[in-house]
Design a protein around this motif. Structure first.
Motif, mmCIF file in Angstrom:
data_model
loop_
_atom_site.group_PDB
_atom_site.id
_atom_site.type_symbol
_atom_site.label_atom_id
_atom_site.label_comp_id
_atom_site.label_asym_id
_atom_site.label_seq_id
_atom_site.Cartn_x
_atom_site.Cartn_y
_atom_site.Cartn_z
ATOM 1 N N ASN A 1 0.829 -1.205 0.000
ATOM 2 C CA ASN A 1 0.000 0.000 0.000
ATOM 3 C C ASN A 1 0.866 1.259 0.000
ATOM 4 O O ASN A 1 0.932 1.991 1.003
ATOM 5 N N PRO A 2 1.544 1.545 -1.105
ATOM 6 C CA PRO A 2 2.405 2.733 -1.134
ATOM 7 C C PRO A 2 1.614 4.019 -1.302
ATOM 8 O O PRO A 2 0.654 4.084 -2.082
ATOM 9 N N ALA A 3 2.031 5.055 -0.575
ATOM 10 C CA ALA A 3 1.477 6.388 -0.811
ATOM 11 C C ALA A 3 2.107 7.006 -2.049
ATOM 12 O O ALA A 3 1.465 7.770 -2.773
ATOM 13 N N ILE A 4 3.378 6.684 -2.274
ATOM 14 C CA ILE A 4 4.119 7.127 -3.456
ATOM 15 C C ILE A 4 4.594 5.866 -4.159
ATOM 16 O O ILE A 4 5.489 5.175 -3.657
ATOM 17 N N GLU A 5 3.987 5.546 -5.267
ATOM 18 C CA GLU A 5 4.288 4.263 -5.896
ATOM 19 C C GLU A 5 5.549 4.341 -6.756
ATOM 20 O O GLU A 5 5.753 5.305 -7.503
ATOM 21 N N TYR A 6 6.377 3.315 -6.634
ATOM 22 C CA TYR A 6 7.518 3.086 -7.523
ATOM 23 C C TYR A 6 7.246 1.777 -8.259
ATOM 24 O O TYR A 6 7.079 0.727 -7.622
ATOM 25 N N ALA A 7 7.212 1.860 -9.595
ATOM 26 C CA ALA A 7 6.837 0.691 -10.386
ATOM 27 C C ALA A 7 7.764 -0.488 -10.124
ATOM 28 O O ALA A 7 7.326 -1.644 -10.066
ATOM 29 N N GLU A 8 9.063 -0.198 -9.928
ATOM 30 C CA GLU A 8 10.006 -1.293 -9.704
ATOM 31 C C GLU A 8 9.772 -1.968 -8.350
ATOM 32 O O GLU A 8 10.010 -3.183 -8.202
ATOM 33 N N ASP A 9 9.289 -1.199 -7.372
ATOM 34 C CA ASP A 9 8.978 -1.800 -6.073
ATOM 35 C C ASP A 9 7.756 -2.707 -6.177
ATOM 36 O O ASP A 9 7.725 -3.804 -5.607
ATOM 37 N N THR A 10 6.743 -2.238 -6.880
ATOM 38 C CA THR A 10 5.549 -3.057 -7.089
ATOM 39 C C THR A 10 5.906 -4.348 -7.807
ATOM 40 O O THR A 10 5.461 -5.443 -7.419
ATOM 41 N N GLU A 11 6.721 -4.235 -8.843
ATOM 42 C CA GLU A 11 7.124 -5.422 -9.606
ATOM 43 C C GLU A 11 7.899 -6.397 -8.720
ATOM 44 O O GLU A 11 7.670 -7.614 -8.768
ATOM 45 N N PHE A 12 8.802 -5.890 -7.906
ATOM 46 C CA PHE A 12 9.591 -6.758 -7.025
ATOM 47 C C PHE A 12 8.697 -7.483 -6.035
ATOM 48 O O PHE A 12 8.834 -8.693 -5.815
ATOM 49 N N PHE A 13 7.777 -6.769 -5.408
ATOM 50 C CA PHE A 13 6.890 -7.373 -4.416
ATOM 51 C C PHE A 13 6.094 -8.510 -5.042
ATOM 52 O O PHE A 13 6.000 -9.611 -4.477
ATOM 53 N N HIS A 14 5.548 -8.272 -6.211
ATOM 54 C CA HIS A 14 4.761 -9.304 -6.879
ATOM 55 C C HIS A 14 5.633 -10.472 -7.336
ATOM 56 O O HIS A 14 5.215 -11.638 -7.263
ATOM 57 N N ARG A 15 6.828 -10.168 -7.785
ATOM 58 C CA ARG A 15 7.721 -11.242 -8.249
ATOM 59 C C ARG A 15 8.076 -12.194 -7.117
ATOM 60 O O ARG A 15 8.141 -13.418 -7.297
ATOM 61 N N GLU A 16 8.301 -11.639 -5.921
ATOM 62 C CA GLU A 16 8.603 -12.498 -4.780
ATOM 63 C C GLU A 16 7.405 -13.360 -4.391
ATOM 64 O O GLU A 16 7.560 -14.527 -4.032
ATOM 65 N N GLN A 17 6.205 -12.787 -4.448
ATOM 66 C CA GLN A 17 5.018 -13.591 -4.162
ATOM 67 C C GLN A 17 4.927 -14.769 -5.135
ATOM 68 O O GLN A 17 4.667 -15.915 -4.730
ATOM 69 N N GLN A 18 5.155 -14.489 -6.397
ATOM 70 C CA GLN A 18 5.067 -15.546 -7.401
ATOM 71 C C GLN A 18 6.142 -16.605 -7.185
ATOM 72 O O GLN A 18 5.898 -17.808 -7.360
#
Length: 294
Positions: A151-168
């Motif tokens: 839940n970022p207030a300031i989104e960084y696309a690379e952070d979102t991608e990393f978080f999802h990649r680890e879940q996968q």
């Protein structure tokens, strides 16, 4: 009664809680560069919680661990609980309707154990995060549930991608179809209808999950929990040295308003906890310390 399975699940949720609490206090100790690095490191305050029950009846409880005003965490709670007893009439009706269990009215016993975590960060560049996993049992069936979302207030696309990649990475060994399924489930669940938007940038989520293979489902639930620290800690370490402006802090506080609205209006875990008599402070631990609305 699945007593052995219940014990294993409850023990795992407590073990995961201990890992996360230790890792978060390590983050506080290692924050030597950037905003608030000269402040005292935060520490968790631990309180025992009890589920409300008739006089003399044991209905279970847990531990509420909350850190406030740390270097890195403005407020973070990591709760574990194991509660049991009989469901009230409203919870019985909801269970019967949602899970298709009309027998709940005749035998409303239940047992539930889980871990719930919400972290609100000092630095608006560091995303807030939520994670929970749980097991629920009745005489009519058992289920697992939970997941984690960013839940970022300031989104960084690379952070979102990393978080999802680890879940996968943690889900794929259990079946390559699970990640896209649970990702879509999170997008649907963590949605705020009255705002016509998602609460954050998603993650993974499952509910009422039961393949009738308890060991396999428990292994999946464990790995959802194991994925959390590898997915989140690198983002904290990367963003915590960044300076922030007053406008960025304001954006964070407004974004927290969305989080509060969702948890108070829509979150099923909040409703279940309050309806079954669990400690209200523990149930509402997810609320941010400060928030704003436009």
């Amino acid at each position: 009664m699945m007593d052995q399975e219940k014990h294993r699940a409850a023990a795992w949720f407590r073990e995961l809680r201990d890992r996360i609490v230790a890792a978060f206090e390590d983050l506080e100790d290692s924050h030597h560069r950037g905003p608030l690095s000269d402040a005292a490191p935060g520490r968790f305050t631990v309180t025992e919680t009890r589920r409300a029950a008739p006089e003399g009846e044991d209905a279970g409880g847990g531990l509420m661990s909350v850190m406030r005003g740390g270097r890195v965490f403005e407020k973070v709670g990591v709760n574990v609980s194991t509660v049991f007893g009989t469901l009230g009439s409203r919870a019985q009706e909801a269970m019967a309707a949602r899970k298709g269990l009309p027998g709940m009215r005749e035998d409303p016993r239940f047992w539930a154990s889980g871990i719930s975590l919400v972290a609100h960060m000092q630095n608006p560049h560091v995303p807030a995060v939520h994670m929970n996993t749980r097991m629920f049992w009745t005489p009519h069936g058992w289920w697992f549930g939970g997941g984690s979302d960013l839940n970022p207030a300031i989104e960084y696309a690379e952070d979102t991608e990393f978080f999802h990649r680890e879940q996968q990475r943690w889900l794929d060994p259990h079946g390559t179809g699970l990640y896209p399924r649970f990702k879509a489930w999170a997008n649907e669940y963590f949605y705020i209808p009255h705002r016509h938007r998602a609460r954050g940038v998603g993650g993974i989520f499952m509910d009422d999950y039961c393949t009738r293979d308890w060991a396999a489902d428990f292994a999946l639930t464990r790995d959802i929990g194991c994925a959390f620290l590898p997915a989140f800690l690198p983002l904290v370490e990367k963003r915590r040295p960044q300076d922030w402006t007053a406008a960025e802090k304001e954006a964070q506080l407004v974004h927290r308003g969305l989080y509060a609205e969702y948890n108070l209006v829509y979150d099923r875990g909040t409703k279940f906890g309050l309806e079954t008599g669990h400690d209200a402070d523990a149930v509402l631990m997810s609320l941010p310390p400060m928030a704003k609305w436009i």
